[in-house]
Design a protein around this motif. Structure first.
Motif, PDB file in Angstrom:
ATOM      1  N   THR A 110      -5.260  42.843 -80.591  1.00 15.34           N
ATOM      2  CA  THR A 110      -4.741  41.548 -80.995  1.00 15.34           C
ATOM      3  C   THR A 110      -3.946  40.939 -79.845  1.00 15.34           C
ATOM      4  O   THR A 110      -3.297  41.652 -79.065  1.00 15.34           O
ATOM      5  N   ALA A 111      -3.993  39.645 -79.745  1.00 17.33           N
ATOM      6  CA  ALA A 111      -3.244  38.945 -78.704  1.00 17.33           C
ATOM      7  C   ALA A 111      -1.748  39.160 -78.884  1.00 17.33           C
ATOM      8  O   ALA A 111      -1.007  39.277 -77.907  1.00 17.33           O
ATOM      9  N   ARG A 130     -11.538  36.683 -83.921  1.00 16.49           N
ATOM     10  CA  ARG A 130     -10.790  35.424 -84.025  1.00 16.49           C
ATOM     11  C   ARG A 130     -10.055  35.011 -82.753  1.00 16.49           C
ATOM     12  O   ARG A 130      -9.653  33.862 -82.625  1.00 16.49           O
ATOM     13  N   GLU A 131      -9.845  35.939 -81.828  1.00 18.79           N
ATOM     14  CA  GLU A 131      -9.005  35.652 -80.665  1.00 18.79           C
ATOM     15  C   GLU A 131      -9.722  35.990 -79.358  1.00 18.79           C
ATOM     16  O   GLU A 131     -10.599  36.856 -79.322  1.00 18.79           O
ATOM     17  N   ASP A 153      -5.894  33.277 -75.808  1.00 18.43           N
ATOM     18  CA  ASP A 153      -4.795  33.253 -76.782  1.00 18.43           C
ATOM     19  C   ASP A 153      -3.587  34.013 -76.257  1.00 18.43           C
ATOM     20  O   ASP A 153      -2.439  33.635 -76.523  1.00 18.43           O
TER      21      ASP A 153
END
Length: 224
Positions: free
Chosen positions: A95-96, A129-130, A134
């Motif tokens: 995740t970012a 999604r990222e 991001d």
């Protein structure tokens, strides 16, 4: 005042690591303390200490600040494939936000000059999604764009610059890095980018048979 930048490229193998190491060496020569992070790497070797990525090791070797490898390269995958695919295969999620937290820890060390080097190009996915963009947006860092000088680089460079600015970030500078020894009309292509990118050129690195940070540094200037 400490300065930090996010380094991206027009493509895989554009020369991000060579340019990053050259800029870190240039900063060291000017008496600045330096740090670097390769938040995500895909394409590592298994060692007794764990997975190790050549690009991250190069950054760790040239920077002046001592940090454990796991802080220089917090997320590492063995196969040289897109990071989100490597993560899926390993049953992990990148995740970012998590990467941003790790990067902020390095930024808090307040080296005079810090570089965060991306993987591949600007829109490399981290998860469904990222993308790595991001991460740069979360950190609000100015961007250094490394253009791999080859046929097609004009389109890649201009599209990347457009995407960076659309994401609300500034381009602190760009570097023309020759990835082949005999690109046709290199000078004309470089002049076109100088006129179209709307950002200062930090240097033109020729094709180097011996591509060391010290040699690359001779062709580079630090962002103002």
């Amino acid at each position: 005042m400490p300065k930090a930048y996010f380094v991206t490229g027009t493509d895989t193998d554009a020369g991000k690591t060579l340019v990053s190491c050259g800029l870190l060496e240039k900063a060291r020569q000017k008496g600045l303390t330096t740090a670097a992070v390769k938040p995500v790497s895909a394409g590592c070797e298994e060692t007794p200490e764990g997975l190790r990525n050549g690009d991250a090791l190069a950054l760790q070797q040239v920077m002046t600040m001592e940090m454990p490898y796991e802080q220089v390269n917090p997320v590492a995958f063995l196969p040289p494939i897109a990071p989100h695919i490597a993560a899926q295969d390993a049953g992990r999620m990148i995740t970012a936000d998590r990467l941003a937290g790790i990067c902020r820890g390095v930024l808090m060390k307040r080296a005079d000059f810090t570089l965060l080097e991306g993987a591949g190009g600007w829109r490399v996915p981290l998860n469904p999604r990222e993308t790595l963009a991001d991460l740069a947006r979360m950190l609000q860092l100015p961007v250094i764009l490394v253009v791999g000088m080859k046929l097609g680089c004009l389109n890649h460079a201009l599209l990347t610059a457009e995407a960076i600015r659309r994401d609300g970030l500034t381009i602190a500078g760009w570097v023309a890095n020759s990835v082949t020894p005999d690109m046709a009309r290199l000078v004309e292509n470089t002049l076109t980018l100088e006129g179209e990118l709307g950002a200062p050129c930090l240097g033109e690195v020729p094709y180097l048979d011996t591509a060391t940070p010290a040699v690359a540094a001779e062709y580079l200037n630090l962002p103002v």
